[in-house]
Design an enzyme around this catalytic site. Structure first.
Site, PDB file in Angstrom:
ATOM      1  N   PRO A   1      66.753 -48.103 112.589  1.00  0.00           N
ATOM      2  CG  PRO A   1      68.213 -47.797 110.806  1.00  0.00           C
ATOM      3  CD  PRO A   1      67.883 -48.759 111.922  1.00  0.00           C
TER       4      PRO A   1
ATOM      5  CB  ALA B   1      68.059 -48.574 105.834  1.00  0.00           C
TER       6      ALA B   1
ATOM      7  CG  ASP C   1      79.744 -60.737 111.343  1.00  0.00           C
ATOM      8  OD1 ASP C   1      79.285 -61.650 110.631  1.00  0.00           O
ATOM      9  OD2 ASP C   1      80.770 -60.091 111.038  1.00  0.00           O
TER      10      ASP C   1
ATOM     11  CD  GLU D   1      65.320 -60.188 107.470  1.00  0.00           C
ATOM     12  OE1 GLU D   1      65.844 -61.310 107.290  1.00  0.00           O
ATOM     13  OE2 GLU D   1      65.421 -59.255 106.657  1.00  0.00           O
TER      14      GLU D   1
ATOM     15  CG  HIS E   1      61.762 -56.281 106.555  1.00  0.00           C
ATOM     16  ND1 HIS E   1      62.677 -55.335 106.952  1.00  0.00           N
ATOM     17  CD2 HIS E   1      62.437 -57.447 106.393  1.00  0.00           C
ATOM     18  CE1 HIS E   1      63.874 -55.916 107.018  1.00  0.00           C
ATOM     19  NE2 HIS E   1      63.754 -57.184 106.694  1.00  0.00           N
TER      20      HIS E   1
ATOM     21  CE1 TYR F   1      58.652 -49.236 105.468  1.00  0.00           C
ATOM     22  CE2 TYR F   1      58.858 -46.861 105.174  1.00  0.00           C
ATOM     23  CZ  TYR F   1      59.341 -48.138 104.988  1.00  0.00           C
ATOM     24  OH  TYR F   1      60.519 -48.336 104.309  1.00  0.00           O
TER      25      TYR F   1
HETATM   26  C1  DQA Z   1      61.635 -51.832 106.558  1.00  0.00           C
HETATM   27  C2  DQA Z   1      62.097 -51.985 105.097  1.00  0.00           C
HETATM   28  C3  DQA Z   1      63.466 -51.361 104.901  1.00  0.00           C
HETATM   29  O1  DQA Z   1      63.860 -51.491 103.545  1.00  0.00           O
HETATM   30  C4  DQA Z   1      63.435 -49.874 105.248  1.00  0.00           C
HETATM   31  O2  DQA Z   1      64.713 -49.315 105.123  1.00  0.00           O
HETATM   32  C5  DQA Z   1      62.852 -49.624 106.586  1.00  0.00           C
HETATM   33  C6  DQA Z   1      61.665 -50.379 107.006  1.00  0.00           C
HETATM   34  C7  DQA Z   1      60.206 -52.352 106.755  1.00  0.00           C
HETATM   35  O3  DQA Z   1      59.820 -52.559 107.902  1.00  0.00           O
HETATM   36  O4  DQA Z   1      59.455 -52.503 105.791  1.00  0.00           O
HETATM   37  O5  DQA Z   1      63.296 -48.749 107.314  1.00  0.00           O
HETATM   38  O6  DQA Z   1      62.495 -52.599 107.390  1.00  0.00           O
END
Ligand code: DQA
Length: 146
Positions: A10, A77, A87, A98, A100, A23
């Site tokens: 999202p 998020a 899961d 993963e 971010h 970002y």
């Molecule tokens: C995120 C970090 C998350 O906490 C946040 O809700 C995002 C972006 C990131 O790429 O830094 O939507 O995943």
């Protein structure tokens, strides 16, 4: 050739406009283009899904089994809330990295928890768009015969 699915959750469709101080100014289309170029250098096929809906992300993870060899996930998020996404990844038994953009551990306490990290090979955060390329490098080490 091994195929990797890159899944974005999202609000990541708004990259480039959304809180650029956190970002950055790179759009999701830019990230996908650089991932495509990088994957081709690494000898990986690549596909992308972005959804703002938890169920759609879960469906995409289920559909990846048998189609893709690995996953890269920035669940936005949902990272911090979704046992269902965790899961789903555990259910398909595909290696997952993963990602971010921001360093979630240097931000609010509620971002320090990641359910997804419990089923990830590893977590890459804080390196902006480059994190996606780092994730592909990590997966290529596993998937591409040297
Ligand atoms: C995120 C970090 C998350 O906490 C946040 O809700 C995002 C972006 C990131 O790429 O830094 O939507 O995943």
């Amino acid at each position: 050739m091994s195929s990797v699915l890159v899944l974005n959750g999202p609000n990541l469709n708004l990259l480039g406009q959304r809180q650029p101080e956190v970002y950055g100014s790179t759009t999701l289309a830019d990230i996908e283009a650089s991932c495509t170029a990088h994957a081709s250098k690494l000898g990986l096929e690549i596909s992308f899904v972005q959804s703002n809906h938890e169920g759609a992300l879960i469906d995409a993870i289920h559909a990846a089994k048998g189609t893709h060899a690995a996953l890269v996930i920035n669940a936005g998020a949902y990272t911090h809330t979704s046992i269902a996404l965790m899961d789903a990844v555990a259910s398909v038994e595909l290696p997952m990295v993963e990602v971010h953009l921001s360093n979630i551990h240097a931000r609010q306490a509620f971002r320090h928890v990641s359910y997804l990290s419990k089923v990830a090979i590893g977590q890459i955060c804080g390196f902006g768009p480059r994190g996606y390329l780092m994730a592909l490098d990590a997966l290529a080490d596993r998937l591409v015969p040297s």
